[in-house]
Every structure is written in C-alpha cells, then in structure tokens.
Design a protein around this motif. Structure first.
Motif, short mmCIF file in Angstrom:
data_model
loop_
_atom_site.label_atom_id
_atom_site.label_comp_id
_atom_site.label_asym_id
_atom_site.label_seq_id
_atom_site.Cartn_x
_atom_site.Cartn_y
_atom_site.Cartn_z
N VAL A 5 -51.17 45.54 -6.68
CA VAL A 5 -49.87 44.93 -6.38
C VAL A 5 -49.22 44.51 -7.69
O VAL A 5 -49.89 44.04 -8.61
N ASP A 7 -45.57 42.49 -9.34
CA ASP A 7 -44.35 41.71 -9.14
C ASP A 7 -43.21 42.42 -9.86
O ASP A 7 -43.29 42.65 -11.07
N LEU A 12 -42.44 42.27 -4.39
CA LEU A 12 -43.70 42.90 -4.76
C LEU A 12 -43.75 44.34 -4.30
O LEU A 12 -43.13 44.71 -3.29
N ALA A 14 -46.82 47.33 -3.64
CA ALA A 14 -48.25 47.61 -3.57
C ALA A 14 -48.46 49.10 -3.37
O ALA A 14 -47.64 49.77 -2.75
N THR A 22 -43.56 47.52 0.14
CA THR A 22 -42.74 46.53 -0.56
C THR A 22 -42.75 45.24 0.23
O THR A 22 -42.94 45.24 1.45
N GLY A 26 -44.67 38.54 -0.30
CA GLY A 26 -46.12 38.66 -0.25
C GLY A 26 -46.72 38.40 1.12
O GLY A 26 -47.92 38.51 1.31
N TRP A 29 -44.80 42.75 4.74
CA TRP A 29 -44.86 44.00 4.00
C TRP A 29 -44.21 45.12 4.81
O TRP A 29 -44.37 45.19 6.02
#
Length: 73
Positions: A5, A7, A12, A14, A22, A26, A29
């Motif tokens: 992941v 930033d 974020l 991943a 995205t 966090g 998702w």
C-alpha cells in the motif's frame, strides 16, 4: 490479497497479484475496474509513489516487470 500500500496524498493505492485498489481513508476500498484484464497473468508485488504517478513491480511469465502509472492532468 493486498501485498503493498502507498499513500498518494489524496488517498491510498494498494496492489496485490492481478488487482489494484484505491481508498480515500484506508477503511473503504474500491477495486480498480478491469485490473485483472489489464495485467493479465502479471502479478504486482509492490508499489511506490513517484513524482508524478506510481511505479509497481512484480512478475510476468517468471520475468521481473515494472509498470508506471501517471495521473491524468
């Protein structure tokens, strides 16, 4: 599942295997549409923030592979 992941400032990103996600916080998702179609049999293992954009590394057909994504302007 997710392998790495990063930033990106606005949220974020991943990556893991043939998928990418995205998230703004966090917690929630969203899978990137058609990532498995885009990457085919490639497997993403890691991602880093570049300036601008992202760089992901992994493998394709047992060979090391690098992808670069640049955000639209």
């Amino acid at each position: 599942g997710m392998h790495d992941v990063v930033d990106v400032g606005s949220g974020l990103v991943a990556v893991g295997g043939r998928m990418a996600w995205t998230s703004p916080d966090g917690i929630t998702w969203t899978r990137v549409a058609d990532a498995d179609v885009i990457f085919g049999i490639a497997e993403m293992e890691s991602v880093i923030a570049a300036c601008p954009g992202l760089i992901s590394v992994g493998e394709f057909d047992d060979n090391a592979t690098v992808w670069m994504a640049v955000p639209p302007e």
